[in-house]
Design a protein around this motif. Structure first.
Motif, PDB file in Angstrom:
ATOM      1  N   ILE A  87      13.668  71.315 -67.448  1.00 62.04           N
ATOM      2  CA  ILE A  87      12.370  71.603 -67.795  1.00 62.04           C
ATOM      3  C   ILE A  87      11.697  70.501 -68.599  1.00 62.04           C
ATOM      4  CG2 ILE A  87      10.520  73.278 -69.001  1.00 62.04           C
ATOM      5  CD1 ILE A  87      12.834  75.510 -68.256  1.00 62.04           C
ATOM      6  N   LYS A  88      10.775  69.869 -67.754  1.00 58.30           N
ATOM      7  CA  LYS A  88      10.066  68.528 -68.443  1.00 58.30           C
ATOM      8  C   LYS A  88       8.634  68.831 -68.577  1.00 58.30           C
ATOM      9  CE  LYS A  88      13.465  65.278 -66.159  1.00 58.30           C
ATOM     10  NZ  LYS A  88      13.343  63.906 -65.574  1.00 58.30           N
ATOM     11  N   ILE A  89       7.901  69.756 -67.943  1.00 55.70           N
ATOM     12  CA  ILE A  89       6.698  69.898 -68.002  1.00 55.70           C
ATOM     13  C   ILE A  89       6.196  71.544 -67.925  1.00 55.70           C
ATOM     14  CG2 ILE A  89       4.094  69.757 -66.762  1.00 55.70           C
ATOM     15  CD1 ILE A  89       5.316  66.804 -65.978  1.00 55.70           C
ATOM     16  N   VAL A  90       5.519  72.068 -68.737  1.00 57.28           N
ATOM     17  CA  VAL A  90       5.214  73.340 -68.812  1.00 57.28           C
ATOM     18  C   VAL A  90       3.749  73.366 -68.840  1.00 57.28           C
ATOM     19  CG1 VAL A  90       5.158  75.561 -70.449  1.00 57.28           C
ATOM     20  CG2 VAL A  90       7.102  73.942 -70.338  1.00 57.28           C
ATOM     21  N   VAL A  91       3.259  74.285 -67.948  1.00 54.44           N
ATOM     22  CA  VAL A  91       1.795  74.512 -67.693  1.00 54.44           C
ATOM     23  C   VAL A  91       1.638  75.937 -68.230  1.00 54.44           C
ATOM     24  CG1 VAL A  91      -0.011  74.821 -65.968  1.00 54.44           C
ATOM     25  CG2 VAL A  91       1.727  72.909 -65.662  1.00 54.44           C
ATOM     26  N   THR A  92       0.247  75.842 -69.175  1.00 52.84           N
ATOM     27  CA  THR A  92      -0.107  77.290 -69.848  1.00 52.84           C
ATOM     28  C   THR A  92      -1.524  77.146 -69.270  1.00 52.84           C
ATOM     29  OG1 THR A  92       1.684  76.930 -71.161  1.00 52.84           O
ATOM     30  CG2 THR A  92      -0.146  78.529 -71.784  1.00 52.84           C
ATOM     31  N   PHE A  96      12.583  72.811 -75.047  1.00 51.62           N
ATOM     32  CA  PHE A  96      13.075  71.782 -74.048  1.00 51.62           C
ATOM     33  C   PHE A  96      12.799  70.489 -74.340  1.00 51.62           C
ATOM     34  CE2 PHE A  96      12.801  76.242 -71.953  1.00 51.62           C
ATOM     35  CZ  PHE A  96      14.504  76.189 -71.196  1.00 51.62           C
ATOM     36  N   GLY A  97      11.817  70.246 -75.115  1.00 50.10           N
ATOM     37  CA  GLY A  97      11.279  68.677 -75.401  1.00 50.10           C
ATOM     38  C   GLY A  97      10.520  68.353 -74.138  1.00 50.10           C
ATOM     39  N   ALA A  98       9.809  69.561 -73.832  1.00 56.84           N
ATOM     40  CA  ALA A  98       8.967  69.431 -72.494  1.00 56.84           C
ATOM     41  C   ALA A  98       7.391  68.980 -72.841  1.00 56.84           C
ATOM     42  CB  ALA A  98       8.964  70.510 -71.636  1.00 56.84           C
ATOM     43  N   GLU A  99       6.693  68.399 -72.189  1.00 61.26           N
ATOM     44  CA  GLU A  99       5.208  68.240 -72.206  1.00 61.26           C
ATOM     45  C   GLU A  99       4.715  69.572 -72.117  1.00 61.26           C
ATOM     46  OE1 GLU A  99       3.530  65.675 -69.550  1.00 61.26           O
ATOM     47  OE2 GLU A  99       4.495  63.761 -70.244  1.00 61.26           O
ATOM     48  N   LEU A 100       3.578  69.806 -72.592  1.00 63.15           N
ATOM     49  CA  LEU A 100       2.695  71.106 -72.557  1.00 63.15           C
ATOM     50  C   LEU A 100       1.382  70.690 -71.929  1.00 63.15           C
ATOM     51  CD1 LEU A 100       2.485  74.148 -73.040  1.00 63.15           C
ATOM     52  CD2 LEU A 100       1.819  73.556 -75.234  1.00 63.15           C
ATOM     53  N   GLU A 102      -1.221  70.697 -83.893  1.00 60.36           N
ATOM     54  CA  GLU A 102      -0.217  70.662 -84.892  1.00 60.36           C
ATOM     55  C   GLU A 102       0.957  71.574 -84.799  1.00 60.36           C
ATOM     56  OE1 GLU A 102      -0.249  72.037 -89.797  1.00 60.36           O
ATOM     57  OE2 GLU A 102      -1.971  71.028 -88.999  1.00 60.36           O
ATOM     58  N   GLN A 103       0.663  72.617 -84.301  1.00 59.37           N
ATOM     59  CA  GLN A 103       1.857  73.713 -83.892  1.00 59.37           C
ATOM     60  C   GLN A 103       2.711  73.333 -82.846  1.00 59.37           C
ATOM     61  OE1 GLN A 103       2.425  76.668 -85.245  1.00 59.37           O
ATOM     62  NE2 GLN A 103       3.945  77.305 -84.140  1.00 59.37           N
ATOM     63  N   ALA A 104       2.145  72.439 -81.779  1.00 58.71           N
ATOM     64  CA  ALA A 104       3.041  71.937 -80.823  1.00 58.71           C
ATOM     65  C   ALA A 104       3.820  70.789 -81.434  1.00 58.71           C
ATOM     66  CB  ALA A 104       1.977  71.463 -79.712  1.00 58.71           C
ATOM     67  N   ALA A 105       3.381  69.883 -82.004  1.00 62.33           N
ATOM     68  CA  ALA A 105       3.820  68.903 -82.765  1.00 62.33           C
ATOM     69  C   ALA A 105       5.102  69.400 -83.669  1.00 62.33           C
ATOM     70  CB  ALA A 105       3.215  67.839 -83.657  1.00 62.33           C
ATOM     71  N   ALA A 106       4.949  70.436 -84.562  1.00 59.04           N
ATOM     72  CA  ALA A 106       5.875  70.929 -85.156  1.00 59.04           C
ATOM     73  C   ALA A 106       6.939  71.580 -84.338  1.00 59.04           C
ATOM     74  CB  ALA A 106       5.211  72.169 -86.159  1.00 59.04           C
ATOM     75  N   ALA A 107       6.619  72.181 -82.975  1.00 61.40           N
ATOM     76  CA  ALA A 107       7.553  72.748 -82.207  1.00 61.40           C
ATOM     77  C   ALA A 107       8.574  71.837 -81.509  1.00 61.40           C
ATOM     78  CB  ALA A 107       6.845  73.792 -81.322  1.00 61.40           C
ATOM     79  N   GLY A 108       8.201  70.478 -81.603  1.00 66.83           N
ATOM     80  CA  GLY A 108       8.907  69.281 -80.864  1.00 66.83           C
ATOM     81  C   GLY A 108       8.301  68.967 -79.457  1.00 66.83           C
ATOM     82  N   VAL A 109       7.307  69.439 -79.218  1.00 70.14           N
ATOM     83  CA  VAL A 109       6.537  69.095 -77.948  1.00 70.14           C
ATOM     84  C   VAL A 109       6.209  67.609 -78.084  1.00 70.14           C
ATOM     85  CG1 VAL A 109       4.327  69.416 -76.425  1.00 70.14           C
ATOM     86  CG2 VAL A 109       5.575  71.511 -77.549  1.00 70.14           C
ATOM     87  N   PRO A 110       6.605  66.744 -77.079  1.00 75.71           N
ATOM     88  CA  PRO A 110       6.128  65.482 -77.189  1.00 75.71           C
ATOM     89  C   PRO A 110       4.993  65.081 -76.716  1.00 75.71           C
ATOM     90  CG  PRO A 110       7.667  65.861 -75.143  1.00 75.71           C
ATOM     91  CD  PRO A 110       7.518  67.051 -76.072  1.00 75.71           C
ATOM     92  N   ALA A 111       4.230  65.842 -75.754  1.00 76.44           N
ATOM     93  CA  ALA A 111       2.625  65.398 -75.225  1.00 76.44           C
ATOM     94  C   ALA A 111       2.371  66.615 -75.252  1.00 76.44           C
ATOM     95  CB  ALA A 111       2.748  64.336 -74.106  1.00 76.44           C
ATOM     96  N   LEU A 112       0.729  66.977 -75.654  1.00 73.10           N
ATOM     97  CA  LEU A 112       0.155  68.206 -75.354  1.00 73.10           C
ATOM     98  C   LEU A 112      -1.318  67.597 -74.655  1.00 73.10           C
ATOM     99  CD1 LEU A 112      -0.787  71.025 -75.798  1.00 73.10           C
ATOM    100  CD2 LEU A 112      -2.026  70.041 -77.551  1.00 73.10           C
ATOM    101  N   SER A 162       5.510  70.860 -62.457  1.00 74.84           N
ATOM    102  CA  SER A 162       5.498  71.502 -63.338  1.00 74.84           C
ATOM    103  C   SER A 162       7.040  72.218 -63.232  1.00 74.84           C
ATOM    104  CB  SER A 162       4.671  72.562 -63.703  1.00 74.84           C
ATOM    105  OG  SER A 162       5.195  73.359 -64.616  1.00 74.84           O
ATOM    106  N   ASN A 163       7.829  72.380 -64.183  1.00 72.24           N
ATOM    107  CA  ASN A 163       9.059  73.309 -64.035  1.00 72.24           C
ATOM    108  C   ASN A 163       8.942  74.569 -64.669  1.00 72.24           C
ATOM    109  OD1 ASN A 163       9.479  69.978 -65.343  1.00 72.24           O
ATOM    110  ND2 ASN A 163      10.720  70.564 -63.395  1.00 72.24           N
ATOM    111  N   MET A 164       7.727  74.784 -65.170  1.00 71.26           N
ATOM    112  CA  MET A 164       7.746  76.278 -65.725  1.00 71.26           C
ATOM    113  C   MET A 164       6.085  76.466 -66.141  1.00 71.26           C
ATOM    114  SD  MET A 164       9.349  78.124 -69.030  1.00 71.26           S
ATOM    115  CE  MET A 164      10.928  78.767 -68.346  1.00 71.26           C
ATOM    116  N   ILE A 165       5.844  77.842 -65.829  1.00 70.85           N
ATOM    117  CA  ILE A 165       4.342  78.101 -66.218  1.00 70.85           C
ATOM    118  C   ILE A 165       4.671  79.215 -67.140  1.00 70.85           C
ATOM    119  CG2 ILE A 165       2.296  79.390 -65.592  1.00 70.85           C
ATOM    120  CD1 ILE A 165       2.737  78.053 -62.731  1.00 70.85           C
ATOM    121  N   VAL A 166       3.994  79.006 -68.366  1.00 75.33           N
ATOM    122  CA  VAL A 166       4.012  80.067 -69.470  1.00 75.33           C
ATOM    123  C   VAL A 166       2.522  80.508 -69.701  1.00 75.33           C
ATOM    124  CG1 VAL A 166       4.332  80.768 -71.979  1.00 75.33           C
ATOM    125  CG2 VAL A 166       5.764  79.067 -70.663  1.00 75.33           C
TER     126      VAL A 166
END
Length: 160
Positions: free
Chosen positions: A4-9, A31-35, A81-91, A113-117
């Motif tokens: 999982i490298k890209i999560v679409v929300t 997963f260290g994935a982009e959001l 801020e929340q995304a960075a704290a969670a370890g998301v490399p790019a938003l 995308s590898n996952m949709i949340v």
């Protein structure tokens, strides 16, 4: 299962949108994935035969998209801020127009995308009858796994 490298929300700017985005950031961070946050403005041109709009439809669409873009930028900024704290490399954030479910699915395919949340609830009442359940359509036709979050469920008492 593929990495999982890209999560679409999808975001609808409802009261629950921030909780859904924070949950998606948590998953993407694991997963260290982009959001990618996406908002889809319903294309009302499809319904123009049903009524006579009081204003010029192309101008209304343009104004709606500009307003949605501004709101999305503000929303994405509130999530950084929340995304960075969670370890998301790019938003990343995007505003699309068209059928909501179709545009979510098309965007997920486009960015590979590898996952949709997404949340299970958005539209209610008459809007849901007219447009159907977006989450249901996405789950049934997405090209990748879909994690749905019911924002109205109480904590199920998982591990502390």
């Amino acid at each position: 299962m593929q990495e999982i490298k890209i999560v679409v929300t999808p975001i609808d700017f409802s009261d629950n949108a921030k909780m859904i985005a924070d949950s998606a950031a948590y998953v993407a961070g694991k997963f260290g994935a982009e959001l990618h946050l996406v908002f889809v403005a319903q294309n009302f041109e499809d319904y123009s035969g049903f009524f006579v709009p009081p204003v010029n439809l192309p101008n209304l669409t343009k104004d709606l998209l500009e307003s949605a873009q501004q709101k999305m930028e503000e929303f994405a900024e509130s999530c950084r801020e929340q995304a960075a704290a969670a370890g998301v490399p790019a938003l990343r954030s995007h505003v699309l127009t068209g059928d909501v479910a179709e545009e979510i699915i098309n965007y997920a395919k486009e960015v590979r995308s590898n996952m949709i949340v997404m949340g299970t609830h958005g539209y209610k009442g008459l809007e849901r009858i007219m447009f159907g359940s977006v989450a249901d359509k996405v789950v049934k036709t997405a090209c990748c796994p879909v994690l749905t979050i019911n924002p109205y469920r109480q904590d199920c008492g998982g591990q502390d």
